[in-house]
Design an enzyme around this catalytic site. Sequence first.
Site, short mmCIF file in Angstrom:
data_model
loop_
_atom_site.label_atom_id
_atom_site.label_comp_id
_atom_site.label_asym_id
_atom_site.label_seq_id
_atom_site.Cartn_x
_atom_site.Cartn_y
_atom_site.Cartn_z
N HIS A 48 15.08 31.98 3.81
CA HIS A 48 15.36 31.62 2.41
C HIS A 48 14.09 31.81 1.60
O HIS A 48 13.00 31.56 2.09
CB HIS A 48 15.82 30.16 2.30
CG HIS A 48 16.50 29.86 1.02
ND1 HIS A 48 15.82 29.51 -0.12
CD2 HIS A 48 17.81 29.90 0.67
CE1 HIS A 48 16.67 29.33 -1.11
NE2 HIS A 48 17.88 29.57 -0.65
N ASP A 61 24.47 29.72 4.38
CA ASP A 61 25.53 30.65 4.80
C ASP A 61 25.78 30.69 6.30
O ASP A 61 26.75 31.32 6.74
CB ASP A 61 25.14 32.07 4.33
CG ASP A 61 25.17 32.16 2.82
OD1 ASP A 61 24.13 32.53 2.23
OD2 ASP A 61 26.20 31.82 2.23
C1 SDX Z 1 21.47 32.66 -0.44
O1 SDX Z 1 17.79 32.00 -3.70
C2 SDX Z 1 18.72 31.18 -3.38
O2 SDX Z 1 18.64 29.99 -3.66
C3 SDX Z 1 19.92 31.81 -2.66
C4 SDX Z 1 20.97 30.84 -2.13
C5 SDX Z 1 21.72 30.16 -3.26
O3 SDX Z 1 22.27 29.07 -3.02
O4 SDX Z 1 21.86 30.77 -4.36
O5 SDX Z 1 20.38 29.87 -1.30
C6 SDX Z 1 22.06 31.59 -1.33
O6 SDX Z 1 21.41 33.78 -0.86
C7 SDX Z 1 20.93 32.27 0.91
C8 SDX Z 1 20.28 33.48 1.68
C9 SDX Z 1 21.41 34.30 2.33
N1 SDX Z 1 20.88 35.56 2.85
C10 SDX Z 1 20.76 35.76 4.19
O7 SDX Z 1 21.03 34.92 5.07
C11 SDX Z 1 20.29 37.17 4.57
C12 SDX Z 1 19.24 37.07 5.68
N2 SDX Z 1 18.01 36.51 5.09
C13 SDX Z 1 16.96 37.42 4.69
O8 SDX Z 1 17.39 38.67 4.26
C14 SDX Z 1 15.88 36.74 3.83
O9 SDX Z 1 15.48 35.63 4.52
C15 SDX Z 1 16.19 36.36 2.39
C16 SDX Z 1 16.77 37.48 1.62
C17 SDX Z 1 17.10 35.17 2.35
C18 SDX Z 1 14.85 35.93 1.75
O10 SDX Z 1 14.07 37.07 1.63
P1 SDX Z 1 12.53 36.99 1.17
O11 SDX Z 1 12.22 35.64 0.60
O12 SDX Z 1 12.25 38.19 0.33
O13 SDX Z 1 11.71 37.04 2.51
P2 SDX Z 1 11.19 38.36 3.19
O14 SDX Z 1 12.31 39.36 3.32
O15 SDX Z 1 9.93 38.78 2.52
O16 SDX Z 1 10.89 37.82 4.68
C19 SDX Z 1 9.61 37.27 5.03
C20 SDX Z 1 9.43 37.65 6.50
C21 SDX Z 1 9.54 39.17 6.74
O17 SDX Z 1 8.80 39.45 7.90
P3 SDX Z 1 7.24 40.00 7.69
O18 SDX Z 1 7.34 41.23 6.82
O19 SDX Z 1 6.50 38.86 7.02
O20 SDX Z 1 6.76 40.28 9.11
O21 SDX Z 1 10.50 37.07 7.29
C22 SDX Z 1 11.29 38.10 7.87
C23 SDX Z 1 11.00 39.37 7.07
O22 SDX Z 1 11.22 40.52 7.89
N3 SDX Z 1 12.70 37.67 7.70
C24 SDX Z 1 13.65 37.82 8.61
C25 SDX Z 1 14.79 37.24 8.05
N4 SDX Z 1 14.52 36.78 6.84
C26 SDX Z 1 13.22 37.05 6.61
N5 SDX Z 1 13.62 38.38 9.84
C27 SDX Z 1 14.80 38.35 10.53
N6 SDX Z 1 15.94 37.80 10.06
C28 SDX Z 1 15.99 37.25 8.84
N7 SDX Z 1 17.11 36.72 8.37
#
Ligand code: SDX
Length: 432
Positions: free
Chosen positions: A309, A366
Amino acid sequence: MSNLNKDTAELTIDGKVFTLPVVEGSMGERALDISKLLQETGYITLDTGYKNTGSCVSTITYLDGNKGILRYRGYDIEDLAANCSFVEVAYLLLHGRLPNEIELESFKGLIERFALIHEDMIHFFDHFPSHTSPMSILSVMVNSLCHYYPEMSDDPLDDFEVTSTRLISKIRTIAAFSYKKSMGHPLVYPRSDLSYCGNFLNMMFDKPVKPYVVRPEVVAALNKLLILHADHEQNCSTSTVRLVGSAGVNLYAAISTGINALWGPLHGGANEAVIEMLETIYADDCNFEKYINKAKDKNDPFRLSGFGHRVYRTYDPRGKIIKKACDEILNVLEISDPLLDLAHTLEEIVLRDEYFIERHLFPNVDFYSGIIYRALGIPTNMFTVMFALGRLPGWIAQWKEMREDPSTRIGRPRQVYAGETARKFVPLDERS
Ligand code: SDX
């Protein structure tokens, strides 16, 4: 940069010192007000994805990402989910306080009054291809609603009570009708003797051959889910509603864009993606290691849906409540879903894994919600529609706050240009 005192910070650029006001929120959050930065320094800021940037001052929802706190208008989400109906929470978000009995009855009366959609709109459903996503249909239908209420072209804040309640009521009917049309079943119309959630469930699942029994436990579970999704400060879809709304379009058009933003698999679409991911792992002999490694592989686009998140660095407080509700509702309905056991195992593995621990990746709202939707009989391709039904009051409240804020200007971010410098034009017949 150092804080001169509580209310300002200093920024030194090319040897010149600039003073920036510090804004402090009611919960002690602090921000640098850079609204005059370009005019005073010639610099803009750059913050891809807005990870460090506040877009507004808001009084609606408070998040503490480190402590896992979520409050709507100051009330903890745990208290609201345990004690309120979704309609009460919708009123709270829209009006800033919980309704008394008279206000609640009046609000329910408006919701009942607006439950039908214009019969002409029902023909819209006949013209979508059969595989059309329910989110796409929802966005089109909500956007089209404004044409049935030409008075909305004036200032919709004038008649906000009607304009907002009408949409909160009709979105439920549109969602259920789109499902019935997709199944080729006869439409079931809203009834005045059923609650907001009871009506939705009945419109979804009642059939001439087999009347649907609206069970209180199922209604309670849906109320809880909708409450938990009702607002979440400046997430992607809410920021979209605010940005589009700042251009002066009507409320329904702004909400329609929020529905489209929520559709994304990184946002609200994740609840559908979680079930698809769990089904894939289940079909692949529960090979958890394979998918955990894929999620860590930078060359692999696969990510664990339902984890991580932008704000929470700990367990999403909504996820905790939904996880508990999962066990409760499946027990009541005497359903044993192998995906729930698989989800529990996946969570245990992830929460023990250094890669995910280092990155503060916990289950979010989710991860477990789809398990409950499945148990209620809602098809996977409508899970994000359910998220939209819940989030609607939050979007509307945020749009209203933006429209009522005298400091609101049309949203128009800047950029850092990294393209070609000036080039001399070459006529077509002289180009190589
Ligand atoms: C919602 O914003 C809100 O409040 C949203 C929400 C709401 O109520 O409106 O809460 C609803 O959208 C919840 C999130 C649902 N999405 C998912 O579950 C999709 C999977 N999650 C990821 O795609 C990610 O965690 C996000 C999109 C939720 C957040 O993305 P960020 O903040 O841009 O974080 P990032 O992609 O920069 O990740 C930081 C690190 C990275 O690794 P490094 O480059 O630092 O080595 O964490 C890793 C990412 O690769 N990472 C994950 C991951 N999420 C982040 N690795 C594996 N699986 C994941 N799910």
